[in-house]
Design a protein around this motif. Structure first.
Motif, short mmCIF file in Angstrom:
data_model
loop_
_atom_site.label_atom_id
_atom_site.label_comp_id
_atom_site.label_asym_id
_atom_site.label_seq_id
_atom_site.Cartn_x
_atom_site.Cartn_y
_atom_site.Cartn_z
N LEU A 108 0.85 -1.19 0.00
CA LEU A 108 0.00 0.00 0.00
C LEU A 108 0.88 1.23 0.00
N SER A 109 0.97 1.88 -1.15
CA SER A 109 1.87 3.00 -1.35
C SER A 109 1.17 4.34 -1.16
N PRO A 110 1.88 5.30 -0.54
CA PRO A 110 1.32 6.65 -0.44
C PRO A 110 1.40 7.41 -1.77
N GLU A 111 2.22 6.94 -2.69
CA GLU A 111 2.39 7.60 -3.99
C GLU A 111 1.21 7.25 -4.89
N PRO A 112 0.53 8.24 -5.46
CA PRO A 112 -0.64 7.95 -6.29
C PRO A 112 -0.30 7.47 -7.70
N GLU A 113 0.92 7.71 -8.16
CA GLU A 113 1.27 7.39 -9.55
C GLU A 113 1.71 5.94 -9.74
N ALA A 114 1.47 5.45 -10.94
CA ALA A 114 1.89 4.09 -11.32
C ALA A 114 3.23 4.14 -12.05
N ARG A 115 4.15 4.95 -11.57
CA ARG A 115 5.46 5.09 -12.23
C ARG A 115 6.39 3.96 -11.78
N ILE A 116 7.00 3.30 -12.75
CA ILE A 116 7.94 2.22 -12.49
C ILE A 116 9.32 2.72 -12.92
N ASP A 117 10.20 2.89 -11.95
CA ASP A 117 11.53 3.43 -12.18
C ASP A 117 12.54 2.29 -12.09
N GLU A 118 12.87 1.71 -13.24
CA GLU A 118 13.74 0.54 -13.26
C GLU A 118 15.08 0.82 -12.60
N HIS A 119 15.67 1.99 -12.85
CA HIS A 119 16.97 2.30 -12.27
C HIS A 119 16.90 2.26 -10.74
N ARG A 120 15.89 2.90 -10.19
CA ARG A 120 15.74 2.96 -8.73
C ARG A 120 15.45 1.58 -8.15
N TRP A 121 14.56 0.83 -8.79
CA TRP A 121 14.24 -0.52 -8.32
C TRP A 121 15.49 -1.39 -8.34
N ALA A 122 16.24 -1.35 -9.45
CA ALA A 122 17.43 -2.18 -9.59
C ALA A 122 18.50 -1.79 -8.57
N HIS A 123 18.65 -0.49 -8.32
CA HIS A 123 19.63 -0.02 -7.33
C HIS A 123 19.28 -0.55 -5.94
#
Length: 189
Positions: free
Chosen positions: A31-46
Motif C-alpha cells: 500500500l503506497s502513499p504515492e498515487p502514480e503508477a510510475r515504475i523506475d527501473e533504475h531505482r528498483w534495480a539499485h
C-alpha cells in the motif's frame, strides 16, 4: 485483464486492457502513499542490488511521454541473486508479475490490510494505511524460474522504494521492509 492471462503492452511499455488484482491470498500486496503508477527501473534495480543482493530487470521497459503515467499498469520483473552474493550456487533469474491499481480499485486488499493492522495492534501501520493511495501486488508464485523466494524479494524491494507496508498472502498481518528482510533471511536469501 485477469492476473494469469497473457498481457499485451503498448509502445511505452504500459499494460493494455483492464488490470484486475488477485485476491489478497494470492499475492503480496503493498500500500503506497504515492498515487502514480510510475515504475523506475533504475531505482528498483539499485535498491535490489544494494540492499538485497539481487539483480532486478524489467521485461517491459517503461516510458512516460510528457510526464504522464497510466491509471493501472503491470510489468514482468526478472529477479535473481547478484553474482557476488554469498549463495554457493547461483540460480537463474525467476520472473514475477507486478501489477498496480489505485487503492479505490482494490477493496479486498484494503480490507486485508485493515485486518492486518488490527491483528498487530496498529503499531503505526494504521497511519500508513490511512495515507495509502495505490496498491502494488506481486503475484505468488513466480511465473517463470524455480526460486520460490522471488516474489518476496521483489516485494521487499518495492516496500523499500515505495515506503509501502506489505500484506502477505493468506496471513492476517502487515509489516514493512524490516519484516520483509527478516522473512527473506529466514528463507536463506
Amino acid at each position: 485483464m485477469a492476473a494469469g492471462a497473457h498481457m499485451e503492452f503498448d509502445g511505452s511499455g504500459w499494460a493494455e486492457g483492464r488490470i484486475e488484482l488477485l485476491p489478497p491470498s494470492e499475492g503480496w500486496s503493498l500500500l503506497s502513499p504515492e498515487p502514480e503508477a510510475r515504475i523506475d527501473e533504475h531505482r528498483w534495480a539499485h535498491q535490489a542490488r544494494v540492499f538485497f543482493g539481487a539483480e532486478l530487470t524489467l521485461v517491459q521497459k517503461k516510458a512516460y511521454p510528457s510526464g504522464t503515467t497510466p491509471m493501472t499498469d503491470a510489468v514482468e520483473v526478472d529477479i535473481g541473486r547478484t553474482s557476488s552474493s554469498s549463495s554457493s550456487t547461483p540460480r537463474a533469474a525467476s520472473r514475477v508479475l507486478v501489477m498496480t491499481v489505485p487503492l479505490d480499485r482494490a477493496p479486498l486488499v484494503r480490507a486485508a490490510a485493515a485486518a492486518g493492522v488490527r491483528a498487530i495492534g496498529g503499531r503505526g501501520f494504521d497511519a500508513l494505511l490511512a495515507r495509502a493511495r495505490r496498491v502494488w501486488q506481486v503475484r505468488e508464485p513466480p511465473i517463470a524460474g524455480d526460486d520460490a523466494r522471488a516474489p518476496l524479494v521483489v516485494t521487499a524491494v518495492l516496500a523499500a522504494v515505495l515506503l509501502a507496508p506489505v500484506v502477505p498472502p493468506g496471513e492476517a498481518t502487515i509489516f514493512g521492509v524490516k519484516g520483509a528482510r527478516e522473512r527473506l533471511q529466514r528463507l536463506g536469501w
